[in-house]
Every structure is written in structure tokens, then in C-alpha cells.
Scaffold this active site. Structure first.
Site, PDB file in Angstrom:
ATOM      1  N   TYR A   1       0.418  76.269 -15.689  1.00 38.40           N
ATOM      2  CA  TYR A   1       0.073  76.615 -17.063  1.00 38.40           C
ATOM      3  C   TYR A   1      -0.702  77.939 -17.115  1.00 38.40           C
ATOM      4  O   TYR A   1      -0.878  78.611 -16.113  1.00 38.40           O
ATOM      5  CB  TYR A   1      -0.694  75.461 -17.703  1.00 38.40           C
ATOM      6  CG  TYR A   1       0.176  74.244 -17.945  1.00 38.40           C
ATOM      7  CD1 TYR A   1       1.401  74.350 -18.603  1.00 38.40           C
ATOM      8  CD2 TYR A   1      -0.218  72.983 -17.517  1.00 38.40           C
ATOM      9  CE1 TYR A   1       2.207  73.245 -18.827  1.00 38.40           C
ATOM     10  CE2 TYR A   1       0.583  71.868 -17.740  1.00 38.40           C
ATOM     11  CZ  TYR A   1       1.793  72.007 -18.395  1.00 38.40           C
ATOM     12  OH  TYR A   1       2.584  70.911 -18.608  1.00 38.40           O
TER      13      TYR A   1
ATOM     14  N   GLN B   1      -9.288  66.992 -21.070  1.00 38.35           N
ATOM     15  CA  GLN B   1      -8.684  68.125 -20.365  1.00 38.35           C
ATOM     16  C   GLN B   1      -8.177  69.140 -21.389  1.00 38.35           C
ATOM     17  O   GLN B   1      -7.477  68.782 -22.340  1.00 38.35           O
ATOM     18  CB  GLN B   1      -7.531  67.677 -19.479  1.00 38.35           C
ATOM     19  CG  GLN B   1      -7.058  68.804 -18.545  1.00 38.35           C
ATOM     20  CD  GLN B   1      -5.829  68.438 -17.747  1.00 38.35           C
ATOM     21  OE1 GLN B   1      -4.779  68.142 -18.313  1.00 38.35           O
ATOM     22  NE2 GLN B   1      -5.933  68.468 -16.427  1.00 38.35           N
TER      23      GLN B   1
ATOM     24  N   GLY C   1      -3.370  57.468 -10.476  1.00 36.18           N
ATOM     25  CA  GLY C   1      -2.588  57.722 -11.673  1.00 36.18           C
ATOM     26  C   GLY C   1      -1.545  56.670 -11.930  1.00 36.18           C
ATOM     27  O   GLY C   1      -1.726  55.766 -12.734  1.00 36.18           O
ATOM     28  N   ARG C   2      -0.409  56.785 -11.241  1.00 40.25           N
ATOM     29  CA  ARG C   2       0.717  55.875 -11.472  1.00 40.25           C
ATOM     30  C   ARG C   2       0.307  54.418 -11.317  1.00 40.25           C
ATOM     31  O   ARG C   2       0.711  53.549 -12.089  1.00 40.25           O
ATOM     32  CB  ARG C   2       1.857  56.232 -10.510  1.00 40.25           C
ATOM     33  CG  ARG C   2       3.048  55.337 -10.564  1.00 40.25           C
ATOM     34  CD  ARG C   2       4.270  55.978  -9.919  1.00 40.25           C
ATOM     35  NE  ARG C   2       3.961  56.899  -8.844  1.00 40.25           N
ATOM     36  CZ  ARG C   2       3.925  56.551  -7.550  1.00 40.25           C
ATOM     37  NH1 ARG C   2       4.125  55.314  -7.189  1.00 40.25           N
ATOM     38  NH2 ARG C   2       3.682  57.470  -6.625  1.00 40.25           N
TER      39      ARG C   2
ATOM     40  N   ARG D   1      -9.427  72.125 -12.579  1.00 45.42           N
ATOM     41  CA  ARG D   1      -8.290  71.612 -11.815  1.00 45.42           C
ATOM     42  C   ARG D   1      -7.416  72.759 -11.316  1.00 45.42           C
ATOM     43  O   ARG D   1      -7.155  73.717 -12.054  1.00 45.42           O
ATOM     44  CB  ARG D   1      -7.449  70.664 -12.666  1.00 45.42           C
ATOM     45  CG  ARG D   1      -6.525  69.775 -11.800  1.00 45.42           C
ATOM     46  CD  ARG D   1      -5.770  68.762 -12.608  1.00 45.42           C
ATOM     47  NE  ARG D   1      -5.428  67.609 -11.762  1.00 45.42           N
ATOM     48  CZ  ARG D   1      -4.385  66.818 -11.984  1.00 45.42           C
ATOM     49  NH1 ARG D   1      -3.571  67.046 -12.995  1.00 45.42           N
ATOM     50  NH2 ARG D   1      -4.154  65.785 -11.188  1.00 45.42           N
TER      51      ARG D   1
END
Length: 395
Positions: free
Chosen positions: A175, A103, A318-319, A227
Site C-alpha cells: 500500500y 489500522q 489470524g485465520r 506494520r
């Protein structure tokens, strides 16, 4: 014996690349790199521990230039000197056929002068984020915008030389790329600002440059993903209507997937109560089958993942992948009862979770004990939401 859709292979629509299954590990901020952005042994251990079962593993963000650094311990792909370490990282991920995707991003205004070693943060415009302690960035000149686009291209060249299978362009989580699309952070009057269509220009130019570099340097099919975050809480900010206009353009770009960053696969609008359909369902409809959709957020059990895989193309855990690196393998071996949904402090070395990463998770958990305990604990829901937000790149 249950046969899960998420264990089926997935072939990309426009590239001769097949994932061995439809499970993805999404990018998660782990802050275990060296201060200069080099890959550390701790990161190699972490990625090597958590890979192998899934079809694709997307790394934590790597900045494309020095002003793009968002936090300490962040990967960098801003210089050729990082290629040897990134090559080790790609190799660590590519066990048992897992595809490695890097990424790439620039933090824009979501950083500070301390992280940037005295440099002022940059953004689309000189507008500070509406968060405590945010510094006012300086606006990138038009020439600097074009230079940043070129930096994204050079980052892709390095990813190719390092042996990655693809890159994900990080246009989410507030971002720099998202800052150019946002009416809050982009108040420019040149070709990169103004109408919603002009605010797409920066992202579209990056996609174009990334593809140019792939065409020049890649010797085998190379994945290009993008994304997004579908909404902003700022006023004015990105609305879901804006995002759908953007997706209507993105679906015709040379991209291999769209990845939607949210805390829940089934989340509805944060800002518009009249939207009663999960945002991902509407996004999928707008994509019109032109590219696959990766969904992420609160997927833990095989039943959770199967429900999402039935509705969407690719599913990211993810988690839960932090708690259980062997999640896919245990499902494949019909050993679901052995899946771990909690972490003991004694598990941390085994899981490759080192102190910088652990301290973030503890702080986000809001509790004194080790976070990431059972996700079904109601008292842990708010902590899990904060953890998910941070791991996905939010601040």
C-alpha cells in the site's frame, strides 16, 4: 498443567499500557462495511464475537482519505462523521479488557478508478503495479504528499475521539506507505524519493505527525504501532537489506511496536536463498530490545503459539481466530481439546462471517466447499496461504 508464556501480561516499554496477554488478533480484511466506509451492524457483530480473549485486537484497514480507499466494504476514518460508528466498533472490541487498535492506511496504486468513483489512483510515482488489470496511478504532488501526511494525523485524532486504545500505521502489503519506500513504485526526485534514506521520509513524517496529534489530543496513554512487509517480489523492489536499514531507523522512532506481515512466522527470504535465518529473528536482533515485535503467520495450535511467544514478544493469530473465537479462553480453561480447527457452514452465523467475507474466502480457497477447513489438510495448504495473504491486506 501447562503454563503458557503467551498468557502472561505484556507491558509496553514506553507507555503505561499493559495487555492482559501476549496474543493479538491481526488486521484481517472482512469487507463488511457500508459502501461509504461506515461501520455496519455486521462488523459490530463480527468484532464482538471474536474479541474478549486476546490482549489486543487490530481492526481491518481504515482509509484516511477518499483517494486512499482500496476496496468496497472498507472502513473509513476520513471524516468526523465516521466517529460515532467507530466509537461503537472500539466498544465492541474492548470486552473483558481487550485493547482496540485501529489500522490506518491509504491504498495508493492498489485500487482502481471504479472503487474511487472515477478518480485516478495515486501513488509515489506514475508506475503501475506489476499485476494483471493494474491501472497506472498519477504521482502525488509534493503538496499532496504533505496533505496526505496531515490526513494520517486527522485519522488518529478521530481514533482517539472514538475511544480506541491505539492505531497501527499500515506500511505493509504494497500500500501507499510501502510504495514510497519501494524503488519500484517511487521514482521521485523531490525530498520523498531517491536514496533508500529519502524513501523513508514519507513514513517517518507520518510517524512524526501521528505522535504530534497524540500529544495534542490523547488524555491517556495511546498505542502507536507500525506494520511492514520485509520484502517485495518486484525488480527492483524492497530487499531485506533495505528493510533492515529502515528498521535501524524505526527502532529509534516514538513507536510502541513493530508488526511484521508474513504468511509464516518462520519464513526465510523469498528472494535471497543465501539467507538461512528466519527473517523475524534477524529483525528482532536489529530492534535491539528497543520495541516489541509482533509476529504472525501459520499459528494455529497452542504449541505453535507458544513456540513463537518463546522467541518473540507478541504473537498474532489470524485465520485460526476466525475458526475459534474462544481460542484463548479454551486454553485458559485447560480445554484445549475443544478448540475448533474447522468450520462447518452451520457455524457461519455464530462466527459473524457474513456473505461478503465468506465469498472472498471461498474464492481464495480454490475449492467448492467452505474454506478454512482443517489447517493440517495438506491439500489445503496453498489455499490457506492465499487466504492468509488476502486477510493481511495483500491483493
Amino acid at each position: 498443567m501447562t503454563e503458557y508464556k503467551f498468557l502472561e501480561p505484556y507491558k509496553f516499554l514506553h507507555k503505561d499500557i499493559t495487555l492482559k496477554n501476549r496474543v493479538v488478533i491481526p488486521p484481517m480484511t472482512e469487507t463488511m462495511g457500508f459502501h461509504d466506509g461506515s461501520v455496519s451492524d455486521a462488523e459490530l457483530s463480527y468484532y464482538g464475537t471474536h474479541t474478549g480473549g486476546v490482549g489486543m485486537f487490530i481492526t481491518a484497514v481504515a482509509n484516511v482519505n477518499d483517494l486512499g480507499k482500496g476496496f468496497e466494504g472498507e472502513l473509513s476514518v476520513a471524516d468526523d462523521r465516521f466517529i460515532p460508528g467507530l466509537r461503537k466498533l472500539a466498544h465492541a472490541i474492548q470486552q473483558d479488557g481487550t485493547r482496540a487498535v485501529l489500522q490506518i492506511f491509504s491504498a495508493g496504486r492498489m485500487t482502481n478508478s471504479q472503487v474511487l468513483r472515477g478518480q485516478q489512483p495515486v501513488s509515489a510515482s506514475a508506475v503501475a503495479a506489476l499485476r494483471a488489470g493494474s491501472e497506472t496511478p498519477r504521482a502525488l504532488s509534493t503538496e499532496e504528499v504533505y496533505a496526505t501526511i496531515a490526513d494520517f494525523g486527522q485519522a488518529v485524532r478521530r481514533a482517539i475521539l472514538a475511544g480506541f486504545d491505539g492505531v497501527e500505521i499500515h506500511g505493509a502489503n504494497t500500500y501507499l506507505i510501502q510504495q514510497f519506500f519501494s524503488p519500484h513504485s517511487n521514482q521521485r526526485t523531490d525530498e520523498f524519493g531517491g536514496s533508500v534514506e529519502k524513501r523513508m521520509t514519507f513514513a517517518l513524517d507520518i510517524i512524526r505527525e501521528v505522535n504530534r496529534v497524540v500529544d495534542e489530543y490523547a488524555t491517556k496513554p495511546f498505542i502507536i504501532g507500525y506494520r511492514i512487509s520485509p520484502e517485495e517480489i518486484e525488480k527492483p523492489g524492497i530487499t531485506f537489506e533495505d528493510t533492515l536499514k529502515f528498521i535501524d531507523v524505526l527502532k529509534d522512532q516514538p513507536l510502541d511496536y513493530l508488526h511484521v506481515s508474513m504468511g509464516s512466522v518462520w519464513r526465510k527470504s523469498l528472494n535471497n536463498p543465501s539467507i538461512t535465518t528466519p527473517l523475524n529473528e534477524t529483525i528482532k536482533a536489529h530492534l535491539a530490545g528497543k520495541m516489541p515485535l509482533i509476529v504472525v503467520g501459520d499459528l494455529q495450535t497452542p504449541a505453535d503459539v507458544e513456540k513463537a511467544a518463546t522467541a518473540f514478544d507478541l504473537v498474532a493469530i489470524g485465520r485460526q481466530s476466525l475458526r475459534e473465537p474462544q481460542w484463548v479462553q479454551k486454553v485458559e480453561h485447560h480445554d484445549e481439546q475443544a478448540i475448533r480447527y474447522a468450520i462447518s457452514p452451520d457455524d457461519l452465523d455464530e462466527l459473524g462471517i457474513k456473505p461478503p467475507f465468506l465469498q472472498i474466502l471461498i474464492a481464495l480457497s480454490g475449492e467448492n466447499g467452505i474454506p478454512l477447513t482443517t489447517a493440517k489438510d495438506v491439500n489445503q495448504d496453498a489455499a490457506n496461504a492465499r487466504i492468509d495473504h488476502y486477510l493481511s491486506g495483500g491483493k
